[in-house]
Scaffold this motif. Structure first.
Motif, PDB file in Angstrom:
ATOM      1  N   ILE A 292      24.238  10.357  65.064  1.00 16.57           N
ATOM      2  CA  ILE A 292      25.376  11.274  65.102  1.00 16.57           C
ATOM      3  C   ILE A 292      25.463  11.840  66.516  1.00 16.57           C
ATOM      4  O   ILE A 292      24.486  12.374  67.036  1.00 16.57           O
ATOM      5  CB  ILE A 292      25.217  12.412  64.082  1.00 16.57           C
ATOM      6  N   LEU A 293      26.629  11.709  67.127  1.00 13.21           N
ATOM      7  CA  LEU A 293      26.843  12.232  68.481  1.00 13.21           C
ATOM      8  C   LEU A 293      27.587  13.552  68.389  1.00 13.21           C
ATOM      9  O   LEU A 293      28.594  13.674  67.680  1.00 13.21           O
ATOM     10  CB  LEU A 293      27.648  11.239  69.315  1.00 13.21           C
ATOM     11  N   MET A 294      27.096  14.548  69.137  1.00 15.95           N
ATOM     12  CA  MET A 294      27.713  15.869  69.130  1.00 15.95           C
ATOM     13  C   MET A 294      27.915  16.341  70.568  1.00 15.95           C
ATOM     14  O   MET A 294      26.970  16.751  71.234  1.00 15.95           O
ATOM     15  CB  MET A 294      26.836  16.850  68.351  1.00 15.95           C
ATOM     16  N   PRO A 295      29.143  16.314  71.082  1.00 17.54           N
ATOM     17  CA  PRO A 295      29.415  16.849  72.410  1.00 17.54           C
ATOM     18  C   PRO A 295      29.539  18.375  72.363  1.00 17.54           C
ATOM     19  O   PRO A 295      29.772  18.963  71.307  1.00 17.54           O
ATOM     20  CB  PRO A 295      30.760  16.214  72.787  1.00 17.54           C
ATOM     21  N   THR A 296      29.417  19.020  73.526  1.00 15.72           N
ATOM     22  CA  THR A 296      29.442  20.480  73.597  1.00 15.72           C
ATOM     23  C   THR A 296      30.843  21.011  73.891  1.00 15.72           C
ATOM     24  O   THR A 296      31.742  20.271  74.273  1.00 15.72           O
ATOM     25  CB  THR A 296      28.478  20.983  74.679  1.00 15.72           C
ATOM     26  N   TRP A 297      31.005  22.348  73.725  1.00 19.24           N
ATOM     27  CA  TRP A 297      32.292  22.997  73.964  1.00 19.24           C
ATOM     28  C   TRP A 297      32.281  23.808  75.251  1.00 19.24           C
ATOM     29  O   TRP A 297      31.249  23.903  75.930  1.00 19.24           O
ATOM     30  CB  TRP A 297      32.688  23.866  72.774  1.00 19.24           C
ATOM     31  N   TYR A 298      33.420  24.408  75.565  1.00 21.92           N
ATOM     32  CA  TYR A 298      33.574  25.232  76.763  1.00 21.92           C
ATOM     33  C   TYR A 298      32.517  26.330  76.791  1.00 21.92           C
ATOM     34  O   TYR A 298      32.375  27.084  75.834  1.00 21.92           O
ATOM     35  CB  TYR A 298      34.970  25.861  76.774  1.00 21.92           C
ATOM     36  N   SER A 299      31.773  26.381  77.876  1.00 20.27           N
ATOM     37  CA  SER A 299      30.723  27.371  78.129  1.00 20.27           C
ATOM     38  C   SER A 299      29.451  27.122  77.335  1.00 20.27           C
ATOM     39  O   SER A 299      28.415  27.715  77.627  1.00 20.27           O
ATOM     40  CB  SER A 299      31.205  28.811  77.877  1.00 20.27           C
TER      41      SER A 299
ATOM     42  N   GLY B  57      34.469  20.040  72.211  1.00 16.94           N
ATOM     43  CA  GLY B  57      33.756  18.976  71.511  1.00 16.94           C
ATOM     44  C   GLY B  57      34.680  18.199  70.593  1.00 16.94           C
ATOM     45  O   GLY B  57      34.514  16.991  70.399  1.00 16.94           O
ATOM     46  N   ALA B  58      35.692  18.889  70.027  1.00 17.89           N
ATOM     47  CA  ALA B  58      36.701  18.203  69.211  1.00 17.89           C
ATOM     48  C   ALA B  58      37.575  17.314  70.078  1.00 17.89           C
ATOM     49  O   ALA B  58      37.931  16.200  69.680  1.00 17.89           O
ATOM     50  CB  ALA B  58      37.559  19.235  68.473  1.00 17.89           C
ATOM     51  N   GLN B  59      37.926  17.792  71.282  1.00 14.08           N
ATOM     52  CA  GLN B  59      38.707  16.959  72.198  1.00 14.08           C
ATOM     53  C   GLN B  59      37.945  15.673  72.517  1.00 14.08           C
ATOM     54  O   GLN B  59      38.528  14.581  72.543  1.00 14.08           O
ATOM     55  CB  GLN B  59      38.989  17.725  73.490  1.00 14.08           C
ATOM     56  N   GLN B  60      36.633  15.801  72.742  1.00 11.29           N
ATOM     57  CA  GLN B  60      35.819  14.611  73.029  1.00 11.29           C
ATOM     58  C   GLN B  60      35.690  13.723  71.794  1.00 11.29           C
ATOM     59  O   GLN B  60      35.660  12.490  71.897  1.00 11.29           O
ATOM     60  CB  GLN B  60      34.445  15.052  73.540  1.00 11.29           C
ATOM     61  N   THR B  61      35.640  14.338  70.613  1.00  9.15           N
ATOM     62  CA  THR B  61      35.578  13.559  69.371  1.00  9.15           C
ATOM     63  C   THR B  61      36.827  12.705  69.210  1.00  9.15           C
ATOM     64  O   THR B  61      36.752  11.507  68.890  1.00  9.15           O
ATOM     65  CB  THR B  61      35.415  14.506  68.163  1.00  9.15           C
ATOM     66  N   TYR B  62      37.983  13.306  69.437  1.00  5.60           N
ATOM     67  CA  TYR B  62      39.230  12.539  69.360  1.00  5.60           C
ATOM     68  C   TYR B  62      39.244  11.418  70.406  1.00  5.60           C
ATOM     69  O   TYR B  62      39.679  10.294  70.122  1.00  5.60           O
ATOM     70  CB  TYR B  62      40.426  13.463  69.598  1.00  5.60           C
ATOM     71  N   GLU B  63      38.802  11.723  71.610  1.00  6.28           N
ATOM     72  CA  GLU B  63      38.789  10.716  72.678  1.00  6.28           C
ATOM     73  C   GLU B  63      37.902   9.544  72.286  1.00  6.28           C
ATOM     74  O   GLU B  63      38.258   8.377  72.500  1.00  6.28           O
ATOM     75  CB  GLU B  63      38.305  11.344  73.986  1.00  6.28           C
ATOM     76  N   TRP B  64      36.749   9.836  71.701  1.00  2.00           N
ATOM     77  CA  TRP B  64      35.852   8.779  71.221  1.00  2.00           C
ATOM     78  C   TRP B  64      36.556   7.904  70.176  1.00  2.00           C
ATOM     79  O   TRP B  64      36.514   6.682  70.236  1.00  2.00           O
ATOM     80  CB  TRP B  64      34.602   9.409  70.589  1.00  2.00           C
ATOM     81  N   ALA B  65      37.187   8.552  69.190  1.00  2.00           N
ATOM     82  CA  ALA B  65      37.782   7.807  68.072  1.00  2.00           C
ATOM     83  C   ALA B  65      38.954   6.945  68.512  1.00  2.00           C
ATOM     84  O   ALA B  65      39.205   5.884  67.918  1.00  2.00           O
ATOM     85  CB  ALA B  65      38.226   8.795  66.994  1.00  2.00           C
ATOM     86  N   VAL B  66      39.663   7.382  69.565  1.00  2.00           N
ATOM     87  CA  VAL B  66      40.813   6.605  70.060  1.00  2.00           C
ATOM     88  C   VAL B  66      40.371   5.561  71.075  1.00  2.00           C
ATOM     89  O   VAL B  66      40.832   4.416  71.057  1.00  2.00           O
ATOM     90  CB  VAL B  66      41.868   7.553  70.682  1.00  2.00           C
ATOM     91  N   ARG B  67      39.450   5.924  71.956  1.00  2.00           N
ATOM     92  CA  ARG B  67      39.019   5.019  73.035  1.00  2.00           C
ATOM     93  C   ARG B  67      38.103   3.926  72.521  1.00  2.00           C
ATOM     94  O   ARG B  67      38.175   2.771  72.974  1.00  2.00           O
ATOM     95  CB  ARG B  67      38.313   5.839  74.130  1.00  2.00           C
ATOM     96  N   TYR B  68      37.222   4.257  71.585  1.00  2.00           N
ATOM     97  CA  TYR B  68      36.245   3.289  71.062  1.00  2.00           C
ATOM     98  C   TYR B  68      36.313   3.238  69.529  1.00  2.00           C
ATOM     99  O   TYR B  68      35.343   3.561  68.832  1.00  2.00           O
ATOM    100  CB  TYR B  68      34.832   3.681  71.497  1.00  2.00           C
ATOM    101  N   PRO B  69      37.465   2.844  68.964  1.00  2.00           N
ATOM    102  CA  PRO B  69      37.635   2.923  67.508  1.00  2.00           C
ATOM    103  C   PRO B  69      36.628   2.095  66.726  1.00  2.00           C
ATOM    104  O   PRO B  69      36.208   2.499  65.631  1.00  2.00           O
ATOM    105  CB  PRO B  69      39.073   2.422  67.292  1.00  2.00           C
ATOM    106  N   GLY B  70      36.226   0.957  67.269  1.00  2.00           N
ATOM    107  CA  GLY B  70      35.288   0.105  66.549  1.00  2.00           C
ATOM    108  C   GLY B  70      33.875   0.643  66.504  1.00  2.00           C
ATOM    109  O   GLY B  70      33.040   0.145  65.748  1.00  2.00           O
ATOM    110  N   MET B  71      33.609   1.682  67.287  1.00  2.00           N
ATOM    111  CA  MET B  71      32.245   2.204  67.393  1.00  2.00           C
ATOM    112  C   MET B  71      32.029   3.464  66.562  1.00  2.00           C
ATOM    113  O   MET B  71      30.903   3.814  66.244  1.00  2.00           O
ATOM    114  CB  MET B  71      31.932   2.488  68.864  1.00  2.00           C
ATOM    115  N   VAL B  72      33.125   4.153  66.211  1.00  2.00           N
ATOM    116  CA  VAL B  72      33.023   5.442  65.524  1.00  2.00           C
ATOM    117  C   VAL B  72      33.350   5.258  64.043  1.00  2.00           C
ATOM    118  O   VAL B  72      34.482   4.964  63.669  1.00  2.00           O
ATOM    119  CB  VAL B  72      33.988   6.478  66.159  1.00  2.00           C
ATOM    120  N   ARG B  73      32.354   5.464  63.187  1.00  4.58           N
ATOM    121  CA  ARG B  73      32.569   5.277  61.750  1.00  4.58           C
ATOM    122  C   ARG B  73      33.204   6.511  61.104  1.00  4.58           C
ATOM    123  O   ARG B  73      34.008   6.403  60.195  1.00  4.58           O
ATOM    124  CB  ARG B  73      31.238   4.954  61.057  1.00  4.58           C
TER     125      ARG B  73
END
Length: 350
Positions: free
Chosen positions: A51-58, A142-158
């Motif tokens: 599970i990948l978890m990116p961080t938020w502002y600050s 972190g949600a912005q990065q989550t969306y970017e992951w799901a759109v940029r690498y759709p085959g990798m994010v379940r």
């Protein structure tokens, strides 16, 4: 250089990983780009429990660990390998404050959300050897990065769980970000980004903290005097000893670096500006999880995007704490998030 706030003592344990030179969307380069990574749990033999978890502002890995991770929780380190990657510019990964001259401070290059995600992808695939992620989850930026992951690498994010954030930043939120930045840069001590330390920009950071309080919490939070439940006797006590105390030790250039990319977050850039086409690429099982009283990313903004995502669920969290319910001060909100994430992880996906 040398701000003790950004240290293992305060935010550790985390490991620094050099992923090589990272060429940026805006044309700059971070040389020997370092990512600060905190890992909880272990990869299984199949490497399918990551599970990948990116961080938020600050924020850094530390607050995410404290609020969201633990045995019996959705993010259970006994079941999953939870990898928290600190976003670029947050003071732990490559940032204005830890990049030596001449490339640091105000000379640090512009970064976009896509740069973070490409850096994380390089780490996950090349260092961890992970080809598919069980879930990407993050709050706010972190949600912005989550969306970017799901759109940029759709085959990798379940599975994808964007919490309290949008795939494309709104004009309203852009104006808010500008106000936050101007609060800092208008301080004469900012010195065009070449101050000696945060104390030189004290007034700017105090203004920034007050503006963040106005929008970060909610009108209901203040009506209910929720700050008293958090141990503060008055609004001024709360402002000085919580909000200002939180931001006053941070590097202003780091905050500005993160704010710049937050304001410009937009997955539609991956589809020629067409948000419907971009979100239509998502194949992950997606739960869109807004906060009911969020003024940064209101539920209606999140709902409009949810409608464009195939087979997604809309799972709002009821709380009077606004956007900063992410900080974990409302146990009921944390429990709701946990329940949503457990449901998502239990969902069968291809």
């Amino acid at each position: 250089m040398g701000n003790s706030y950004y240290s293992q003592d305060v935010h550790g344990p985390y490991e620094l990983h050099d992923i090589g030179n990272l060429e940026l969307e805006e044309g700059g380069t971070i040389r020997n780009c370092k990512l600060a990574v905190a890992t909880h749990g272990r990869l299984n033999a199949a490497k399918d429990n990551c599970i990948l978890m990116p961080t938020w502002y600050s924020g850094t890995n530390k607050i995410l660990e404290q609020v969201f991770i633990g045995p019996g929780r959705a993010l259970d380190p006994e079941r999953y390998c939870i990898v928290i990657v600190n976003q670029l510019g947050n003071g732990l990964s490559a940032s204005p404050s830890n990049t030596p001259a001449p490339g640091g401070a105000a000379h640090f290059p512009r970064i976009r959300i896509g740069d973070d995600v490409r850096a994380q992808h390089r780490f996950v695939t090349q260092v961890l050897g992970v080809e598919r992620l069980a879930m990407v989850v993050g709050g706010s930026m972190g949600a912005q990065q989550t969306y970017e992951w799901a759109v940029r690498y759709p085959g990798m994010v379940r599975r994808a769980a964007p919490i309290a954030g949008t795939a494309r930043n709104t004009e309203h939120d852009f104006l808010f970000g500008e106000t936050l930045c101007e609060a800092i840069t208008s301080d004469p001590g900012f010195a065009k980004g070449f101050y000696r330390g945060p104390e030189d920009v004290r007034e700017g950071l105090l203004r920034h903290a007050r503006i963040m309080a106005v929008m970060g919490w909610s009108t209901e939070f203040f009506q209910a005097k929720r700050y008293r439940a958090l141990g503060f006797s008055s609004i001024e006590d709360f402002m000085v000893n919580f909000m200002f105390a939180y931001f006053s030790v941070m590097d202003p250039n780091n905050l500005l670096c993160m704010a710049w990319k937050w304001m410009r977050g937009d997955v539609a850039r991956l589809a020629g500006g067409d948000l419907r086409a971009a979100l239509g690429r998502i194949t992950a099982k997606t739960f869109v999880i807004p906060m009911s009283t969020d003024m940064f990313f209101p539920p209606a903004d999140c709902q409009a995007e949810w409608r464009l995502i195939p087979d997604a669920e809309f799972r709002p969290v009821e709380t009077i704490d606004g956007h900063l319910a992410l900080f974990g001060a409302d146990p009921a909100a944390v429990a709701q998030i946990d329940r949503h994430l457990k449901d998502l992880l239990a969902a069968k996906v291809a």
